[in-house]
Scaffold this motif. Structure first.
Motif, PDB file in Angstrom:
ATOM      1  N   LEU A 153     144.278  81.031 -76.801  1.00  0.00           N
ATOM      2  CA  LEU A 153     143.648  81.718 -77.176  1.00  0.00           C
ATOM      3  C   LEU A 153     144.315  82.836 -78.341  1.00  0.00           C
ATOM      4  O   LEU A 153     145.549  82.780 -78.032  1.00  0.00           O
ATOM      5  N   ARG A 154     143.546  83.438 -79.582  1.00  0.00           N
ATOM      6  CA  ARG A 154     143.618  84.212 -80.115  1.00  0.00           C
ATOM      7  C   ARG A 154     145.168  85.071 -79.014  1.00  0.00           C
ATOM      8  O   ARG A 154     144.490  85.562 -78.467  1.00  0.00           O
ATOM      9  N   PRO A 155     145.799  85.889 -80.236  1.00  0.00           N
ATOM     10  CA  PRO A 155     146.347  87.590 -79.415  1.00  0.00           C
ATOM     11  C   PRO A 155     145.481  88.516 -78.698  1.00  0.00           C
ATOM     12  O   PRO A 155     144.730  88.638 -79.308  1.00  0.00           O
ATOM     13  N   PHE A 156     145.967  88.759 -77.950  1.00  0.00           N
ATOM     14  CA  PHE A 156     144.974  90.037 -76.842  1.00  0.00           C
ATOM     15  C   PHE A 156     145.882  91.296 -77.185  1.00  0.00           C
ATOM     16  O   PHE A 156     147.280  91.393 -77.093  1.00  0.00           O
ATOM     17  N   ARG A 157     145.109  92.306 -77.119  1.00  0.00           N
ATOM     18  CA  ARG A 157     145.637  93.476 -77.185  1.00  0.00           C
ATOM     19  C   ARG A 157     144.803  94.482 -76.006  1.00  0.00           C
ATOM     20  O   ARG A 157     144.297  94.135 -75.369  1.00  0.00           O
ATOM     21  N   PRO A 158     145.873  95.310 -74.917  1.00  0.00           N
ATOM     22  CA  PRO A 158     145.253  95.631 -74.061  1.00  0.00           C
ATOM     23  C   PRO A 158     144.247  96.740 -74.330  1.00  0.00           C
ATOM     24  O   PRO A 158     144.274  97.156 -75.821  1.00  0.00           O
ATOM     25  N   GLY A 159     143.064  96.445 -73.617  1.00  0.00           N
ATOM     26  CA  GLY A 159     141.747  96.858 -73.491  1.00  0.00           C
ATOM     27  C   GLY A 159     141.095  95.904 -73.834  1.00  0.00           C
ATOM     28  O   GLY A 159     139.898  96.154 -73.687  1.00  0.00           O
ATOM     29  N   GLN A 160     141.401  94.425 -74.767  1.00  0.00           N
ATOM     30  CA  GLN A 160     140.183  93.716 -74.463  1.00  0.00           C
ATOM     31  C   GLN A 160     140.384  92.598 -73.495  1.00  0.00           C
ATOM     32  O   GLN A 160     141.116  92.985 -72.183  1.00  0.00           O
ATOM     33  N   TYR A 161     139.004  91.957 -73.409  1.00  0.00           N
ATOM     34  CA  TYR A 161     138.484  90.904 -72.366  1.00  0.00           C
ATOM     35  C   TYR A 161     138.375  89.576 -72.569  1.00  0.00           C
ATOM     36  O   TYR A 161     138.340  89.634 -73.913  1.00  0.00           O
ATOM     37  N   ALA A 162     138.239  89.372 -71.756  1.00  0.00           N
ATOM     38  CA  ALA A 162     138.760  87.478 -71.711  1.00  0.00           C
ATOM     39  C   ALA A 162     136.612  87.440 -71.185  1.00  0.00           C
ATOM     40  O   ALA A 162     136.395  87.667 -70.220  1.00  0.00           O
ATOM     41  N   MET A 163     136.831  86.360 -71.194  1.00  0.00           N
ATOM     42  CA  MET A 163     135.380  85.600 -70.343  1.00  0.00           C
ATOM     43  C   MET A 163     136.129  84.640 -70.205  1.00  0.00           C
ATOM     44  O   MET A 163     136.484  83.382 -70.465  1.00  0.00           O
ATOM     45  N   LEU A 164     136.013  84.498 -68.599  1.00  0.00           N
ATOM     46  CA  LEU A 164     136.963  83.549 -67.571  1.00  0.00           C
ATOM     47  C   LEU A 164     135.932  83.374 -66.640  1.00  0.00           C
ATOM     48  O   LEU A 164     134.621  83.049 -65.983  1.00  0.00           O
ATOM     49  N   TYR A 165     136.138  81.176 -66.503  1.00  0.00           N
ATOM     50  CA  TYR A 165     135.113  80.545 -66.134  1.00  0.00           C
ATOM     51  C   TYR A 165     135.651  79.708 -65.066  1.00  0.00           C
ATOM     52  O   TYR A 165     136.550  78.911 -65.471  1.00  0.00           O
ATOM     53  N   PHE A 190     135.226  76.980 -62.972  1.00  0.00           N
ATOM     54  CA  PHE A 190     134.600  75.916 -63.172  1.00  0.00           C
ATOM     55  C   PHE A 190     133.281  75.050 -61.872  1.00  0.00           C
ATOM     56  O   PHE A 190     134.264  75.349 -60.652  1.00  0.00           O
ATOM     57  N   GLY A 191     132.584  74.638 -62.341  1.00  0.00           N
ATOM     58  CA  GLY A 191     130.803  74.726 -61.514  1.00  0.00           C
ATOM     59  C   GLY A 191     130.195  75.653 -61.020  1.00  0.00           C
ATOM     60  O   GLY A 191     129.486  76.159 -60.152  1.00  0.00           O
ATOM     61  N   THR A 192     130.922  77.156 -61.084  1.00  0.00           N
ATOM     62  CA  THR A 192     130.215  78.333 -60.728  1.00  0.00           C
ATOM     63  C   THR A 192     129.737  79.510 -61.862  1.00  0.00           C
ATOM     64  O   THR A 192     129.298  80.174 -61.582  1.00  0.00           O
ATOM     65  N   GLY A 193     130.513  79.643 -62.962  1.00  0.00           N
ATOM     66  CA  GLY A 193     130.045  80.678 -63.785  1.00  0.00           C
ATOM     67  C   GLY A 193     131.349  81.352 -64.253  1.00  0.00           C
ATOM     68  O   GLY A 193     132.254  81.098 -63.985  1.00  0.00           O
ATOM     69  N   GLU A 194     131.171  82.242 -65.134  1.00  0.00           N
ATOM     70  CA  GLU A 194     132.040  82.798 -66.014  1.00  0.00           C
ATOM     71  C   GLU A 194     131.498  84.250 -66.092  1.00  0.00           C
ATOM     72  O   GLU A 194     130.262  84.772 -65.580  1.00  0.00           O
ATOM     73  N   ILE A 195     132.500  84.749 -65.968  1.00  0.00           N
ATOM     74  CA  ILE A 195     132.249  86.628 -66.305  1.00  0.00           C
ATOM     75  C   ILE A 195     133.250  87.428 -67.235  1.00  0.00           C
ATOM     76  O   ILE A 195     134.033  86.642 -67.203  1.00  0.00           O
ATOM     77  N   PRO A 196     133.232  88.718 -67.637  1.00  0.00           N
ATOM     78  CA  PRO A 196     134.116  89.519 -68.525  1.00  0.00           C
ATOM     79  C   PRO A 196     135.152  89.882 -67.893  1.00  0.00           C
ATOM     80  O   PRO A 196     134.449  90.748 -66.752  1.00  0.00           O
ATOM     81  N   ARG A 210     138.346  91.172 -58.087  1.00  0.00           N
ATOM     82  CA  ARG A 210     138.077  92.387 -57.180  1.00  0.00           C
ATOM     83  C   ARG A 210     136.889  90.876 -56.754  1.00  0.00           C
ATOM     84  O   ARG A 210     136.203  91.134 -57.392  1.00  0.00           O
ATOM     85  N   ALA A 211     136.853  90.557 -55.981  1.00  0.00           N
ATOM     86  CA  ALA A 211     136.011  89.534 -55.266  1.00  0.00           C
ATOM     87  C   ALA A 211     134.512  90.409 -54.967  1.00  0.00           C
ATOM     88  O   ALA A 211     134.418  91.085 -54.152  1.00  0.00           O
ATOM     89  N   VAL A 212     133.476  90.267 -55.568  1.00  0.00           N
ATOM     90  CA  VAL A 212     131.746  90.838 -55.838  1.00  0.00           C
ATOM     91  C   VAL A 212     131.368  90.373 -56.136  1.00  0.00           C
ATOM     92  O   VAL A 212     129.732  90.449 -55.916  1.00  0.00           O
ATOM     93  N   GLY A 213     131.225  89.263 -56.071  1.00  0.00           N
ATOM     94  CA  GLY A 213     129.986  88.093 -56.633  1.00  0.00           C
ATOM     95  C   GLY A 213     130.270  86.958 -56.846  1.00  0.00           C
ATOM     96  O   GLY A 213     131.635  86.518 -56.897  1.00  0.00           O
ATOM     97  N   LYS A 214     129.764  86.131 -56.678  1.00  0.00           N
ATOM     98  CA  LYS A 214     130.082  84.553 -56.503  1.00  0.00           C
ATOM     99  C   LYS A 214     131.347  84.352 -57.740  1.00  0.00           C
ATOM    100  O   LYS A 214     132.367  83.211 -57.222  1.00  0.00           O
ATOM    101  N   VAL A 215     131.312  84.158 -58.475  1.00  0.00           N
ATOM    102  CA  VAL A 215     132.406  84.428 -59.627  1.00  0.00           C
ATOM    103  C   VAL A 215     132.976  84.753 -59.417  1.00  0.00           C
ATOM    104  O   VAL A 215     134.115  84.137 -59.387  1.00  0.00           O
ATOM    105  N   SER A 216     133.539  86.314 -59.500  1.00  0.00           N
ATOM    106  CA  SER A 216     134.703  86.842 -59.460  1.00  0.00           C
ATOM    107  C   SER A 216     135.351  86.126 -58.051  1.00  0.00           C
ATOM    108  O   SER A 216     136.468  86.036 -57.251  1.00  0.00           O
ATOM    109  N   GLU A 217     134.318  86.234 -56.989  1.00  0.00           N
ATOM    110  CA  GLU A 217     134.260  85.379 -55.344  1.00  0.00           C
ATOM    111  C   GLU A 217     135.588  84.212 -55.380  1.00  0.00           C
ATOM    112  O   GLU A 217     136.917  83.900 -55.217  1.00  0.00           O
TER     113      GLU A 217
END
Length: 265
Positions: free
Chosen positions: A30-42, A44-50, A66-73
Motif C-alpha cells: 500500500l502507499r506509505p502510512f503516516r502516524p495516526g492514519q489507519y488501514a482497513m484489515l480484512y 478472510f471469511g470473517t470481515g474487516e475493521i479499521p 484487542r479482541a472485542v468482536g468477531k473480526v478482531s478476535e
C-alpha cells in the motif's frame, strides 16, 4: 476498495486479549502510512475493521488488536505466515511537533497503539524538541502495552503509567491519567499535545491542558468512533458535520471540542 494481501511476519502478545501483528506485503504494498492514519484489515471469511497503525517500518505495518468482536478476535488468532487483507492508508495523521516544542503524549488503554509511531518518531529526533512526556492510563497493570519498549522510551523521555485498579506488586500511580499532568514538565505556550483513548478521557485531558494555558489548536485528538467503510459512504461515523473516517480520525481540539460537547439524541 480491493484489499491487498499482507502476510503476518510476527505476532507478539501484549496482554491477555491484545496482540501486535507485523504485516509485510507479498504482491505490492500500500502507499506509505503516516502516524495516526489507519488501514482497513480484512480477516478472510470473517470481515474487516479499521485499525490505526501502531508501527511503521519501511513496508512493514504494525497493528495492535484487542479482541472485542468477531473480526478482531479472528485477527488476534492470526499466526505468523497467515494472510490478512489490507487497504489504505486512510484518514488524517498526527502533525509532527514544531521544532523546539515540548511534546506531551497522553493515552488511555489501547489508545497508546495509534500514538506509538508518533512516540517513535519524536524519540528518534528527541534533540529537536524540549521536554518529552508520555503518560499512559490503564484499567489494571495487566493491560499495559509495549512493555519491552518502555525502558528505551524512559531513557529519552518522561514516561509515567497509572492504573484504575492496582494489583499486588504494582508500584506505579493509581487513578486517572489526568492526574499525571501535574508530573509532566511542559511550557503551556510551547506545548504540542497528542491524546488518544476513550472520549471522556480525551475531553477531561484536553480541558485540563487548556486550564493550564495550552492553546486548543496545539492539542490533537484521535476520535476513531464507529468507522466502518473508510470512505464516508455509510455514514456510521458521522459526528455533527464531520465524517470521522474521512475528515479524521485526528482533529485539533479547537475543532473537536464542539463536536464532543454536543449531547447526542
Amino acid at each position: 476498495m480491493t484489499p491487498v494481501p499482507y502476510r503476518v511476519a510476527a505476532r507478539r502478545r501484549e496482554s491477555a486479549d491484545t496482540v501486535t501483528l507485523d504485516l509485510v506485503p507479498e504482491a505490492g504494498s500500500l502507499r506509505p502510512f503516516r502516524p495516526g492514519q489507519y488501514a482497513m484489515l480484512y480477516a478472510f471469511g470473517t470481515g474487516e475493521i479499521p485499525l490505526s497503525v501502531s508501527g511503521i517500518t519501511g513496508d512493514t505495518l504494525g497493528h495492535t488488536v484487542r479482541a472485542v468482536g468477531k473480526v478482531s478476535e479472528a485477527l488476534c488468532r492470526a499466526k505468523a505466515g497467515d494472510w490478512i487483507g489490507a487497504r489504505g492508508p486512510y484518514g488524517t495523521a498526527w502533525r509532527t511537533p514544531p521544532a523546539g516544542s515540548d511534546v506531551l503524549i497522553v493515552s488511555g488503554g489501547i489508545g497508546l497503539a495509534p500514538l506509538r509511531p508518533l512516540v517513535e518518531e519524536v524519540l528518534g529526533r528527541v534533540d529537536e524538541f524540549g521536554t518529552v512526556s508520555v503518560l499512559a492510563g490503564y484499567r489494571n497493570p495487566g493491560e499495559q502495552l509495549f512493555l519491552e519498549e518502555v525502558p528505551f522510551w524512559r531513557s529519552r523521555a518522561n514516561v509515567l503509567a497509572t492504573v484504575d485498579h492496582p494489583e499486588p506488586g504494582w508500584r506505579g500511580a493509581t487513578g486517572l491519567v489526568t492526574a499525571l499532568l501535574d508530573e509532566a514538565d511542559f511550557r503551556p505556550d510551547r506545548c504540542a499535545a497528542y491524546l488518544c483513548g476513550p472520549e471522556v478521557m480525551m475531553r477531561a485531558t484536553a480541558r485540563g491542558l487548556i486550564r493550564r494555558g495550552v492553546p486548543a489548536e496545539r492539542i490533537r485528538v484521535s476520535l476513531e468512533r464507529n468507522m466502518r467503510c473508510a470512505t464516508g459512504w455509510c455514514g456510521h461515523c458521522q459526528l455533527g458535520p464531520v465524517l470521522v473516517c474521512r475528515d479524521g480520525p485526528v482533529l485539533g481540539w479547537d475543532h473537536a471540542d464542539g463536536l464532543l460537547s454536543t449531547p447526542e439524541r
